[in-house]
Write an enzyme that holds these catalytic residues in place. Structure first.
Site, PDB file in Angstrom:
ATOM      1  N   LYS A   1       0.827  -1.215   0.000  1.00 52.89           N
ATOM      2  CA  LYS A   1       0.000   0.000   0.000  1.00 52.89           C
ATOM      3  C   LYS A   1       0.870   1.277   0.000  1.00 52.89           C
ATOM      4  O   LYS A   1       2.070   1.213   0.267  1.00 52.89           O
ATOM      5  CB  LYS A   1      -0.932  -0.042   1.219  1.00 52.89           C
ATOM      6  CG  LYS A   1      -1.949  -1.200   1.164  1.00 52.89           C
ATOM      7  CD  LYS A   1      -2.898  -1.161   2.362  1.00 52.89           C
ATOM      8  CE  LYS A   1      -3.945  -2.258   2.298  1.00 52.89           C
ATOM      9  NZ  LYS A   1      -4.909  -2.167   3.427  1.00 52.89           N
TER      10      LYS A   1
ATOM     11  N   TYR B   1     -12.445  -2.263  -3.301  1.00 53.53           N
ATOM     12  CA  TYR B   1     -12.907  -2.366  -1.917  1.00 53.53           C
ATOM     13  C   TYR B   1     -14.425  -2.218  -1.796  1.00 53.53           C
ATOM     14  O   TYR B   1     -14.933  -1.810  -0.744  1.00 53.53           O
ATOM     15  CB  TYR B   1     -12.196  -1.327  -1.041  1.00 53.53           C
ATOM     16  CG  TYR B   1     -10.818  -1.776  -0.554  1.00 53.53           C
ATOM     17  CD1 TYR B   1     -10.664  -2.933   0.215  1.00 53.53           C
ATOM     18  CD2 TYR B   1      -9.677  -1.037  -0.844  1.00 53.53           C
ATOM     19  CE1 TYR B   1      -9.416  -3.334   0.673  1.00 53.53           C
ATOM     20  CE2 TYR B   1      -8.416  -1.440  -0.387  1.00 53.53           C
ATOM     21  CZ  TYR B   1      -8.301  -2.587   0.378  1.00 53.53           C
ATOM     22  OH  TYR B   1      -7.066  -2.988   0.839  1.00 53.53           O
TER      23      TYR B   1
ATOM     24  N   ASN C   1      -2.002   0.423   6.706  1.00 57.00           N
ATOM     25  CA  ASN C   1      -1.475  -0.810   7.279  1.00 57.00           C
ATOM     26  C   ASN C   1      -0.604  -1.648   6.331  1.00 57.00           C
ATOM     27  O   ASN C   1      -0.557  -2.870   6.427  1.00 57.00           O
ATOM     28  CB  ASN C   1      -2.598  -1.633   7.918  1.00 57.00           C
ATOM     29  CG  ASN C   1      -3.666  -2.028   6.923  1.00 57.00           C
ATOM     30  OD1 ASN C   1      -3.546  -1.735   5.741  1.00 57.00           O
ATOM     31  ND2 ASN C   1      -4.686  -2.724   7.388  1.00 57.00           N
TER      32      ASN C   1
ATOM     33  N   HIS D   1      -2.108  -5.375   1.598  1.00 59.75           N
ATOM     34  CA  HIS D   1      -3.386  -6.066   1.428  1.00 59.75           C
ATOM     35  C   HIS D   1      -3.086  -7.492   1.013  1.00 59.75           C
ATOM     36  O   HIS D   1      -2.117  -7.739   0.293  1.00 59.75           O
ATOM     37  CB  HIS D   1      -4.234  -5.415   0.333  1.00 59.75           C
ATOM     38  CG  HIS D   1      -5.321  -6.313  -0.171  1.00 59.75           C
ATOM     39  ND1 HIS D   1      -6.517  -6.429   0.477  1.00 59.75           N
ATOM     40  CD2 HIS D   1      -5.358  -7.184  -1.220  1.00 59.75           C
ATOM     41  CE1 HIS D   1      -7.263  -7.336  -0.161  1.00 59.75           C
ATOM     42  NE2 HIS D   1      -6.577  -7.806  -1.189  1.00 59.75           N
TER      43      HIS D   1
ATOM     44  N   GLU E   1      -9.663 -10.911  -7.285  1.00 59.96           N
ATOM     45  CA  GLU E   1      -8.668  -9.839  -7.189  1.00 59.96           C
ATOM     46  C   GLU E   1      -7.524 -10.024  -8.182  1.00 59.96           C
ATOM     47  O   GLU E   1      -7.022  -9.040  -8.735  1.00 59.96           O
ATOM     48  CB  GLU E   1      -8.141  -9.767  -5.755  1.00 59.96           C
ATOM     49  CG  GLU E   1      -9.211  -9.285  -4.785  1.00 59.96           C
ATOM     50  CD  GLU E   1      -8.781  -9.345  -3.321  1.00 59.96           C
ATOM     51  OE1 GLU E   1      -9.605  -9.001  -2.450  1.00 59.96           O
ATOM     52  OE2 GLU E   1      -7.628  -9.729  -3.033  1.00 59.96           O
TER      53      GLU E   1
END
Ligand code: ATP
Ligand code: MG
Length: 136
Positions: A11, A51, A114, A117, A128
């Site tokens: 990320k 998302y 964070n 993913h 995905e």
């Protein structure tokens, strides 16, 4: 256990921290093979669709903003039980609760920034992977 493929995203917070190599190295040293990879900046449309399951959650707008705030590194990891193994290497969503030695414990800022993913089920992994690598 079967050989699986899972989708990983490094990320924007981790990319800007200059730890792409350290994160990829954890995948490789734990037996996951990187079979596809690219660096890109997500559009709000892409992040919103990716998302979409969280559309109704209070953090959805912030999540889309954060995921589009800088480049990400998207990769497909392959190996025995890759989906669960990757989730284990990542650690809990909230880095405060992540096991020591996990990617999120070592590199994440907080629950929203964070670091990584990872797909959470075979169905989502397939969706995905197709989302970013329709040619695979
Ligand atoms: P990811 O889907 O990114 O791998 P995850 O599966 O561990 O993470 P999810 O519940 O799917 O966690 O949440 C998706 C993402 O939304 C989280 O990684 C985090 O960036 C953000 N998020 C989740 N819960 C919160 C929250 N309570 N506050 C802010 N952001 C959150
Ligand atoms: Mg998730």
């Amino acid at each position: 256990m079967a050989v699986e493929r899972t989708l990983s995203i490094i990320k924007p917070d981790a990319v800007s921290k200059n730890v792409i190599g350290q994160i990829l190295s954890r995948f490789e040293s734990n037996g996951l093979k990187i079979v596809a990879m690219k660096m890109l900046k997500l559009t709000p449309e892409q992040a919103g669709e990716f998302y979409a399951v969280h559309r109704e959650r209070p953090f959805y707008k912030d999540l889309v903003e954060y995921m589009t705030g800088g480049p990400v590194v998207v990769s497909v990891l392959e190996g025995e039980g890759a989906i669960e193994l990757n989730r284990k290497l990542m650690g809990a969503t909230d880095p405060k609760e992540a096991e020591p030695g996990t990617i999120r414990a070592d590199f994440a800022e907080d629950i929203s920034a964070n670091a990584v993913h990872g797909s959470d089920s075979p169905e989502n992994a397939e969706r995905e992977v197709r989302f970013f690598f329709p040619e695979l």
